[in-house]
Scaffold this motif. Structure first.
Motif, short mmCIF file in Angstrom:
data_model
loop_
_atom_site.label_atom_id
_atom_site.label_comp_id
_atom_site.label_asym_id
_atom_site.label_seq_id
_atom_site.Cartn_x
_atom_site.Cartn_y
_atom_site.Cartn_z
N CYS A 227 12.38 14.76 13.35
CA CYS A 227 11.22 14.55 14.49
C CYS A 227 10.17 13.48 13.84
O CYS A 227 10.29 13.18 12.43
N CYS B 290 8.92 15.82 23.39
CA CYS B 290 10.31 15.77 23.34
C CYS B 290 10.76 17.04 22.72
O CYS B 290 11.73 17.48 22.78
N VAL B 291 10.02 17.45 21.44
CA VAL B 291 10.73 18.58 20.51
C VAL B 291 10.52 19.75 21.53
O VAL B 291 11.50 20.52 21.56
N CYS C 108 8.98 21.06 14.95
CA CYS C 108 10.61 21.21 14.95
C CYS C 108 10.84 21.94 13.73
O CYS C 108 11.98 22.25 13.88
N TYR D 83 14.50 9.90 17.16
CA TYR D 83 14.32 11.43 16.71
C TYR D 83 14.64 12.51 17.68
O TYR D 83 14.88 12.25 18.69
N ASN D 84 14.74 13.70 16.89
CA ASN D 84 15.00 14.81 17.88
C ASN D 84 16.46 14.84 18.24
O ASN D 84 16.62 15.20 19.32
N LYS E 79 12.97 19.81 23.95
CA LYS E 79 14.56 19.41 23.45
C LYS E 79 15.32 18.08 24.24
O LYS E 79 16.09 18.10 24.76
N SER F 5 19.89 7.95 14.14
CA SER F 5 19.21 9.23 13.70
C SER F 5 19.06 9.37 12.17
O SER F 5 20.18 9.43 11.84
N ARG G 64 15.94 16.64 9.25
CA ARG G 64 14.93 17.58 9.83
C ARG G 64 14.31 18.40 8.83
O ARG G 64 14.94 18.69 7.90
N ASN H 88 6.29 12.74 20.76
CA ASN H 88 7.30 13.50 20.00
C ASN H 88 7.20 14.71 20.28
O ASN H 88 8.32 15.53 20.30
#
Ligand SMILES: [Zn+2]
Ligand SMILES: [Zn+2]
Lengths: 288, 96, 288, 96
Positions: free
Chosen positions: A178, A149-150, A257, A171-172, A153, A229, A250, A146
């Motif tokens: 996220c 990835c954040v 994030c 997510y994200n 991006k 999402s 979010r 996670n």
């Protein structure tokens, strides 16, 4: 050059033939197939979820597929991990799954990473891909993926399974939540049941892995409306009931994030979660 | 008032292996969600309460839904549960 | 013989090792695994649905798996039919899928039927199996399989898919409805869209085929409550929404499973449905 | 009264590719399901009506649900649609 007819796509005749039933599907089309044939997807985990995810993404025609797994194939994997064979016992799972893929679709480039996905290796691997699929089997790796990835991006297609149940979400993606937005604190170690303790059925990971592949295809082909999402799909295989529920967006206060993140580079997730990057190993304490 | 409690992701194992519980509070019209959770801990869950409640709220790793949507959209533990609400407790899975 | 400890199961050590993660799963257990290892399942169709169905049933440890398919593997199948390889192009699909299965689980006996499932061949094939899975791709075969299952008293696990959608249910199980109870009259030929016309995505058949495998496992392991009988699962992959809806029970007036059936042996389903036992071929009229 | 009409299995292609339709009958409290189907044929469906209606009912191969359950459980086409009902039309799939 001398052709009067200018084709409006970049697919060659092999691709047209192979993907014909897919590119006539509404909301895929030739444009969607071109996006698939240019996409780069990283799958973390070549186990129960990773096998169907990687197989369906490879057959759909992604350009480059990365597969990360430090583990080797065992006989007790084969009841649910349909991308490995008996003859691959002892072979790294990433290599075994890559070989299966190459036999089905030689047009796909497969990169294998026979390593543990850690704070040291994650960013370097992820940077080569557009989308990451979490097909891992433990808490620490899930937080690590996670955050990676954040920080880089990339959208994250997350799936998990145990016994007769499974869960899927993205997510994200497009300013959505996220993993930490939903689960800011890792679960107490005693509350986490592993597949090696609780068991899991092959068709359960088959369903969840296939769903993860489809979400990835939706992201690649830009079918934004349909992407899971801000929604979580919950599957109870015994009762044959799925629920798609709305989850929070979010969170501005999210530590990774959010608007003022406190996590700005990868941390030690085994310490954060008090558990290892591996289902097989026990708690961190057990290593002593 | 009647409340339906749904349990999934293995949480049902703490509650007599029953995934759906109907709870009736004959003397109330609404009940704070926190009270419902503590009621469940004290009356439905017989042992190992720490696998469900920590610091007077659900432990980390449990997602709570109010009528099929994340409780964060409704104020979280400060929500007041009403007649006929369905409250779902989902233990997140990590296997694969 | 000289053992003091009498084991209460018939699984050998190879089976215990291979199925360990499955037999510790609640509601499977050692007893469920023994039932799996004694079960005989027929899968009609070795295509998009048949591949995941057969792979997950084989890896779960069914004793005998029958696979019926008259067709041969083409490159355009491989985007969704993950049980075949490029090297199997031109090979009968039943044989190709059987070879894949044997490489994953050599404990399973696979019988292949490289033939069209017709009124002449159906009863003779079905009699060797306990449960039938409909993974076919056309209307005539679906009515044929249904009637053959009713006449030979076998439960039928039915799945279908097109484009981004899929449907699953179980027919003729524990006095539940059959296909004709729900659909007494075949659809007009013009209303039937084939995968070769409408397209279909690999993960869609992956989800539906995995769900069919799970229903089959539930039937074998006698998890009656959970079986999708009298219920229909509807899946919309684009919106990521599933619905499990209640459908009618067995109809006393059903022409095949009713109290006074008029269909007491197999009929000509190509005539009944005005279409062929094959997706590739067109209407019956087109054959002229 | 308001009725929600859900279409799936490709039937939405006959109805402007829209899977969900909200239909309002301001002058009615209920409407026979047969009338709703003929209304849909005459007002929402522009061409190829025979792919939806045959002999004044839905064609073979379409399953109709009333609030997520088979219409046969509620009298089939004789059912009277009420305010806030959801009527679902599913074209059965045959591919694989
Ligand atoms: Zn966040
Ligand atoms: Zn019947």
């Amino acid at each position: 050059m001398s052709a009067v007819y200018i084709k409006d796509h970049s697919l060659n005749s092999n691709e047209i033939e192979r993907y014909s039933r897919q590119l006539i599907t509404p909301d895929i089309g030739v444009q969607g197939q071109m996006k698939l044939c240019a996409s780069r997807v990283l799958v973390v985990g070549a186990g129960g979820l990773g096998c169907p995810v990687a197989l369906y993404l490879a057959t759909a025609g992604v350009s480059v597929l990365g597969i990360v797994d430090y583990d080797t194939v065992e006989i007790s994997n084969l009841h649910r991990q349909i991308g490995h064979q008996e003859s691959s016992t002892g072979v790294p799972k990433a290599v075994s799954l890559a070989n299966t893929i190459k036999s089905i679709n030689s047009l796909v480039t497969v990169n294998t990473y026979e390593t543990t996905f850690t704070s040291e290796t994650a960013m370097d691997i992820i940077k080569n891909y557009d989308i990451v699929v979490d097909a891992s089997d433990n808490v620490a790796t899930r937080y690590l993926i996670n955050d990676a990835c954040v920080l880089s991006k990339k959208p994250l297609v997350s799936g998990s399974a145990l016994k007769w149940e499974g869960q899927v979400t993205v997510y994200n993606y497009e300013n959505g939540p996220c993993y930490r937005c939903i689960f800011p604190t890792p679960p107490p170690v005693d509350t986490v049941t592993k597949c090696s303790d609780g068991g899991v059925l092959g068709p359960i990971v088959g369903v969840i892995g296939s769903l993860q592949a489809l979400e990835t295809i939706k992201i690649i082909t830009n079918n934004k409306e349909g992407v899971l999402s801000g929604r979580l799909l919950i599957y109870d295989g015994m009762s044959a009931v799925f629920r798609t529920v709305r989850i929070r967006g979010r969170q501005p206060h999210c530590s990774v994030c959010g608007d003022n993140p406190t996590v700005t580079q990868l941390i030690d997730y085994t310490e954060f979660c008090r558990s290892n990057y591996s289902e097989a190993a026990g708690k961190v304490d057990d290593r002593v | 008032m009647k409340v339906t409690v749904d349990l999934s992701g293995g949480l049902e194992l703490l509650f007599d292996k029953k995934k759906v519980h109907q709870i009736e509070f004959s003397d109330k019209n609404e009940i704070p969600l926190r009270e419902l959770i503590l009621y469940m801990r004290d009356n439905l869950l017989k042992e190992r309460a720490e696998l469900f409640v920590v610091d007077n709220t659900v432990r980390p790793g449990i997602l709570v839904l109010i009528n099929d949507a994340d409780w964060e959209l409704f104020g979280g533990i400060e929500y007041n549960v009403e007649d006929k609400d369905t409250i779902t407790f989902i233990s997140t899975l990590h296997g694969g």
